[in-house]
Enzyme design. Structure first.
Site, PDB file in Angstrom:
ATOM      1  N   TYR A 142      79.775  35.418  43.376  1.00  0.00           N
ATOM      2  CA  TYR A 142      79.783  35.002  41.975  1.00  0.00           C
ATOM      3  C   TYR A 142      80.333  36.098  41.063  1.00  0.00           C
ATOM      4  CZ  TYR A 142      77.027  30.686  42.212  1.00  0.00           C
ATOM      5  OH  TYR A 142      76.592  29.400  42.429  1.00  0.00           O
ATOM      6  N   LYS A 191      74.315  34.798  56.908  1.00  0.00           N
ATOM      7  CA  LYS A 191      75.342  34.330  57.834  1.00  0.00           C
ATOM      8  C   LYS A 191      75.828  35.559  58.595  1.00  0.00           C
ATOM      9  CE  LYS A 191      78.024  31.044  59.488  1.00  0.00           C
ATOM     10  NZ  LYS A 191      77.480  29.949  60.338  1.00  0.00           N
ATOM     11  N   ASP A 223      73.399  27.896  57.859  1.00  0.00           N
ATOM     12  CA  ASP A 223      73.671  26.512  58.283  1.00  0.00           C
ATOM     13  C   ASP A 223      72.441  25.912  58.952  1.00  0.00           C
ATOM     14  OD1 ASP A 223      74.063  28.388  60.309  1.00  0.00           O
ATOM     15  OD2 ASP A 223      75.804  27.388  61.188  1.00  0.00           O
ATOM     16  N   ASP A 251      69.511  23.415  45.560  1.00  0.00           N
ATOM     17  CA  ASP A 251      69.774  22.001  45.239  1.00  0.00           C
ATOM     18  C   ASP A 251      69.242  21.105  46.358  1.00  0.00           C
ATOM     19  OD1 ASP A 251      71.108  22.621  42.870  1.00  0.00           O
ATOM     20  OD2 ASP A 251      72.721  21.173  43.253  1.00  0.00           O
TER      21      ASP A 251
HETATM   22  C1  IPM Z   1      72.704  26.996  38.942  1.00  0.00           C
HETATM   23  C2  IPM Z   1      74.042  26.433  38.528  1.00  0.00           C
HETATM   24  C3  IPM Z   1      74.958  27.589  38.179  1.00  0.00           C
HETATM   25  C4  IPM Z   1      75.086  28.468  39.397  1.00  0.00           C
HETATM   26  C5  IPM Z   1      76.342  27.152  37.669  1.00  0.00           C
HETATM   27  C6  IPM Z   1      76.233  26.235  36.470  1.00  0.00           C
HETATM   28  C7  IPM Z   1      77.232  28.341  37.375  1.00  0.00           C
HETATM   29  O1  IPM Z   1      74.576  25.631  39.519  1.00  0.00           O
HETATM   30  O2  IPM Z   1      72.054  27.649  38.113  1.00  0.00           O
HETATM   31  O3  IPM Z   1      72.316  26.767  40.083  1.00  0.00           O
HETATM   32  O4  IPM Z   1      75.867  28.176  40.304  1.00  0.00           O
HETATM   33  O5  IPM Z   1      74.362  29.475  39.466  1.00  0.00           O
HETATM   34 MN    MN Z   2      73.263  25.330  41.239  1.00  0.00          MN
END
Ligand code: IPM
Ligand code: MN
Length: 356
Positions: A142, A191, A223, A251
């Site tokens: 990132y 990984k 994975d 997520d």
């Molecule tokens: C999160 C979001 C952010 C990330 C995006 C919006 C940049 O998906 O907070 O999980 O990837 O960190």
């Molecule tokens: Mn996210």
């Protein structure tokens, strides 16, 4: 106690869900004799529109001068065509870095009244689902250099993934501390069969694990972790992982609880200061319709009380109120099921506030 909270409502459903969290915070302050003051600042798409940048310096200054930050969500199709370094998301990454919030805590827990919304089979969830993802938040790919260039007549894109040893060490320590307050188990996800950053990660994790023999420890390849999360999530307590893996796995973990709209998060640095936000996005398709689910933001406010203000009782009161409202059958559209009472974003916020 008196506390100053910087508020970033953001884009899409951000303003409506944050308003409900503030409603609940105000009720909590009234009930327990505290005073919360709010200062609203801009970040994300709305900041691009108003000030030409996703993260104005004033926003950073106000946040740094506050006791904590409450954030809705940023981004939307309106800003999707901007170059990468000018997008609303850049504001979010920038503020995490500017405030040195390297530890992102994302709990995933099954809410008993929502058990039916869980997409896993009942025999899997019967074993329980209560885990925390500790995601490294200010390093890795990132924050590496992102470049796109022409080389030998072809277009090449390059994203640099980099970790310093101290960045790994401090996040692994957060995970071990958290495990000691829970059931005492850390799963470190990497990984290491492919990446150098992961091999360094694993080496440091092992040495911290040796210092903490009271905490059960295992390595899991990312994975395999994605697969194990749907096969048997009860095997996990604290999962610690680098930025991108943590983004993806959190997520997934939230989905298996039944709704992305239920999961809060805390982003912490060295002290008690933190930024609190739901893990879901700005849902531009339903923005402004008063139908979004504000519970993840309300639970983020509860995490703020618990982690930044040391107000455990107050946080419990918010969590209990959320559980009560769900147990009474109130639902926003995203978690609606047969026989339940469908309510709006502001209605569920008021119902929760009334039960504090
Ligand atoms: C999160 C979001 C952010 C990330 C995006 C919006 C940049 O998906 O907070 O999980 O990837 O960190
Ligand atoms: Mn996210």
């Amino acid at each position: 106690m008196e506390k100053n909270i910087a508020v970033i409502k953001g884009d899409g459903i951000g303003p409506e869900i944050v308003n409900e969290a503030i409603k609940v915070l105000d009720k909590t302050a009234e009930r327990f004799g505290h005073k919360f003051s709010y200062k609203e600042v801009l970040m994300g798409g709305c900041a691009i529109d108003a000030e030409g940048t996703p993260l104005p310096q004033k926003t950073i200054d106000v946040c740094l001068a506050s006791d904590s930050v409450l954030l809705g969500a940023v981004g939307g199709p309106k800003w999707d065509t901007l170059p990468g370094d000018q997008r609303p998301e850049k504001g979010l990454l920038g503020i995490r870095k500017a405030l040195n919030l390297f530890a992102n805590i994302r709990p995933a827990k099954l809410f008993a009244p929502l058990a039916d919304a869980c997409p896993l089979k009942k025999e899997i969830t019967d074993k329980g689902l209560d885990l925390v993802i500790v995601r490294e938040l200010t390093g890795g790919v990132y924050f590496g250099k992102h470049t796109t260039f022409e080389e030998d007549g072809v277009t090449v894109a390059d994203d640099d993934m980099r970790y310093h040893d101290y960045e790994i060490e401090r996040i692994i320590r957060v995970a071990f501390d958290m495990a000691k307050k829970r059931s005492g188990k850390v799963s470190s996800v990497d990984k290491a069969n492919v990446l150098d950053t992961s091999r360094l990660w694993r080496k440091i994790a092992h040495s911290i694990s040796e210092e903490n023999p009271d905490v059960q420890y295992n390595d899991v390849l990312v994975d395999n972790c994605a697969m194990q999360l749907v096969r048997d999530p009860s095997q996990f307590d604290v999962i610690v992982t680098e930025n991108l893996f943590g983004d993806i796995l959190s997520d997934e973990a939230s989905m298996i609880t039944g709704s992305l709209g239920m999961i809060p998060s805390a982003s912490l640095g060295e002290g008690s200061f933190g930024m609190y936000e739901p893990i879901h996005g700005s849902a531009p398709d339903i923005a402004g319709q008063n139908i979004a689910n504000p519970i993840a933001t309300i639970l983020s406010a509860s995490m703020m009380l618990r982690y930044s203000f040391d107000m455990g009782k107050e946080a419990d009161a918010i969590d209990d109120a959320v559980n009560k409202v769900l147990a009474e059958g109130y639902r926003t559209g995203d978690i609606m099921s047969e026989g339940m009472k469908k309510v709006s974003c502001s209605e569920i916020g008021s119902l929760i506030a009334d039960r504090i």
